[in-house]
Structures are given as C-alpha cells and as structure tokens.
Design a protein around this motif. Structure first.
Motif, PDB file in Angstrom:
ATOM      1  N   LYS A  13       0.880  -1.162   0.000  1.00 15.98           N
ATOM      2  CA  LYS A  13       0.000   0.000   0.000  1.00 15.98           C
ATOM      3  C   LYS A  13       0.914   1.208   0.000  1.00 15.98           C
ATOM      4  CE  LYS A  13      -4.145  -1.933   1.853  1.00 15.98           C
ATOM      5  NZ  LYS A  13      -5.208  -1.873   2.848  1.00 15.98           N
ATOM      6  N   ASP A  55      -5.357   8.847 -13.568  1.00 16.88           N
ATOM      7  CA  ASP A  55      -5.341   7.569 -14.293  1.00 16.88           C
ATOM      8  C   ASP A  55      -4.078   7.417 -15.134  1.00 16.88           C
ATOM      9  OD1 ASP A  55      -7.760   6.816 -13.200  1.00 16.88           O
ATOM     10  OD2 ASP A  55      -8.950   7.449 -14.935  1.00 16.88           O
ATOM     11  N   LEU A  59      -1.281   6.077 -13.005  1.00 14.95           N
ATOM     12  CA  LEU A  59      -1.442   4.651 -12.713  1.00 14.95           C
ATOM     13  C   LEU A  59      -1.044   3.803 -13.907  1.00 14.95           C
ATOM     14  CD1 LEU A  59      -4.803   4.618 -10.693  1.00 14.95           C
ATOM     15  CD2 LEU A  59      -2.485   5.131  -9.930  1.00 14.95           C
ATOM     16  N   ARG A  77       1.801   0.893 -14.192  1.00 16.94           N
ATOM     17  CA  ARG A  77       1.472  -0.464 -14.668  1.00 16.94           C
ATOM     18  C   ARG A  77       2.383  -0.896 -15.807  1.00 16.94           C
ATOM     19  NH1 ARG A  77      -4.190   1.706 -14.515  1.00 16.94           N
ATOM     20  NH2 ARG A  77      -5.036   0.931 -12.548  1.00 16.94           N
ATOM     21  N   VAL A 131      -1.544  -2.267 -10.443  1.00 14.97           N
ATOM     22  CA  VAL A 131      -1.734  -1.047  -9.651  1.00 14.97           C
ATOM     23  C   VAL A 131      -3.229  -0.781  -9.547  1.00 14.97           C
ATOM     24  CG1 VAL A 131      -1.256   1.428  -9.466  1.00 14.97           C
ATOM     25  CG2 VAL A 131       0.444  -0.087 -10.504  1.00 14.97           C
ATOM     26  N   GLU A 132      -3.726  -0.699  -8.318  1.00 17.42           N
ATOM     27  CA  GLU A 132      -5.137  -0.408  -8.082  1.00 17.42           C
ATOM     28  C   GLU A 132      -5.258   0.821  -7.201  1.00 17.42           C
ATOM     29  OE1 GLU A 132      -7.513  -3.698  -6.681  1.00 17.42           O
ATOM     30  OE2 GLU A 132      -6.271  -5.129  -7.788  1.00 17.42           O
ATOM     31  N   ARG A 133      -6.137   1.731  -7.592  1.00 17.89           N
ATOM     32  CA  ARG A 133      -6.374   2.937  -6.801  1.00 17.89           C
ATOM     33  C   ARG A 133      -7.152   2.551  -5.544  1.00 17.89           C
ATOM     34  NH1 ARG A 133      -6.467   8.046  -8.366  1.00 17.89           N
ATOM     35  NH2 ARG A 133      -6.741   7.524 -10.567  1.00 17.89           N
ATOM     36  N   SER A 139      -3.531   7.293  -2.988  1.00 18.19           N
ATOM     37  CA  SER A 139      -3.088   5.978  -2.528  1.00 18.19           C
ATOM     38  C   SER A 139      -3.374   4.892  -3.546  1.00 18.19           C
ATOM     39  CB  SER A 139      -3.800   5.606  -1.225  1.00 18.19           C
ATOM     40  OG  SER A 139      -3.547   6.560  -0.231  1.00 18.19           O
ATOM     41  N   VAL A 140      -2.450   3.937  -3.622  1.00 15.47           N
ATOM     42  CA  VAL A 140      -2.606   2.791  -4.503  1.00 15.47           C
ATOM     43  C   VAL A 140      -2.140   1.529  -3.789  1.00 15.47           C
ATOM     44  CG1 VAL A 140      -2.363   4.028  -6.694  1.00 15.47           C
ATOM     45  CG2 VAL A 140      -0.319   3.150  -5.547  1.00 15.47           C
ATOM     46  N   GLU A 141      -2.573   0.411  -4.332  1.00 19.37           N
ATOM     47  CA  GLU A 141      -2.019  -0.879  -3.937  1.00 19.37           C
ATOM     48  C   GLU A 141      -1.257  -1.386  -5.149  1.00 19.37           C
ATOM     49  OE1 GLU A 141      -4.043  -3.932  -1.338  1.00 19.37           O
ATOM     50  OE2 GLU A 141      -4.198  -4.889  -3.318  1.00 19.37           O
ATOM     51  N   MET A 142       0.026  -1.711  -4.943  1.00 26.13           N
ATOM     52  CA  MET A 142       0.890  -2.156  -6.037  1.00 26.13           C
ATOM     53  C   MET A 142       1.347  -3.581  -5.772  1.00 26.13           C
ATOM     54  SD  MET A 142       3.248   1.249  -6.630  1.00 26.13           S
ATOM     55  CE  MET A 142       4.042   0.588  -8.093  1.00 26.13           C
TER      56      MET A 142
END
Length: 150
Positions: free
Chosen positions: A19, A28, A31, A35, A65-67, A72-75
């Motif tokens: 995180k 976007d 992100l 990716r 990669v998710e917002r 903040s993102v989860e990678m």
C-alpha cells in the motif's frame, strides 16, 4: 539462503503487495505509467566494482496497480529492486509519504500484526506456500547441478 532466494528474487515471480501513499493526487495516466513499467536507476550491491559499474538503468517489469484513494494505490510487484516503489513514484513526480508491505508470496502480513517487530505463526496454507517455494528452489538447483555433471 534458500528461503530468501525462493521468495525475494524477481526470477521466482513471487508477488509482493504494497500500500502506497504519495504527496499528490494520482491521475489515471499516472497509474497506467506505473502499470506499464518505469525506467529507474538502481545501484547493485557488488563488492570490488565502482558505483558506475554497478549502476543499472532499466525499465521495471509491468505491475498491478489499483487505486485505493486519491493519493493511494495498492501495487503488486514481482521484482524487488532497491527502493523500487519510491523511485517509480519519483519518476512520475511524486514522493512516497507512506509505504507498507501488506502481502508477500500470498501470505497476508496484517493478520494480527499492528506494531513494527510483531510476528505471527504461519497457518497450514501459508506453510504450504513456503514449502512450494522451497521445492521450486531445490528443483532448480538439481537441474543446475545436473547440467554441470554433479
């Protein structure tokens, strides 16, 4: 040793989930760049060579990669270059303000862990993941040894 090689090395393709919170608003386009992979500079830790000889400038592998918030993102990474996430974020104009590994090799790291230094026993499913990684390393080593005639 064997466990470290089994789970940390990029060629083993073991996922590591983080995180990440940065000091700005992620769009976007940011992100998507993450990716697709980002060109970063990494200095390998090899004795007997200069920093210049140990410097690698290369594109990171594609990652998930998710917002999870505006900043903040989860990678999910399968490679683990030194300070990779921080360097990737710097390359797109952000500083990391918070970074936390939440999953490693399919093992959730937050289960009952709240403070630095906390630890927990692995459950049966998690032990099976570790054993599978070790079998993979052993198999690779045996194949390598067979190729050398040992």
């Amino acid at each position: 040793g064997r466990i470290v090689n089994a789970v940390l090395r990029g060629e083993r393709k073991q996922p590591k989930v983080y995180k990440v919170k940065v000091d700005g608003l992620l769009e976007d386009r940011h992100l998507q760049r993450l990716r697709d992979g980002i060109i970063i500079r990494t200095v390998a830790q090899r004795k007997g060579r200069s920093e210049e000889e140990n410097t690698l400038i290369a594109k990171t592998k594609q990652c998930k990669v998710e917002r999870i918030g505006p900043s903040s993102v989860e990678m999910t990474l399968v490679e683990g270059r030194n300070r990779q996430i921080r360097k990737m974020m710097e390359a797109i104009g952000f500083n990391v303000v918070k970074l936390h590994r939440v999953e490693f090799m399919g093992i959730k790291l937050s289960r009952g862990l709240t403070e630095p230094g906390d630890w927990n026993y692995l459950d049966e499913e998690e032990m099976n993941l570790v054993k599978a990684a070790l079998r993979s390393v052993q198999q690779d080593q045996e194949e390598e040894d067979d190729g050398r005639g040992y």
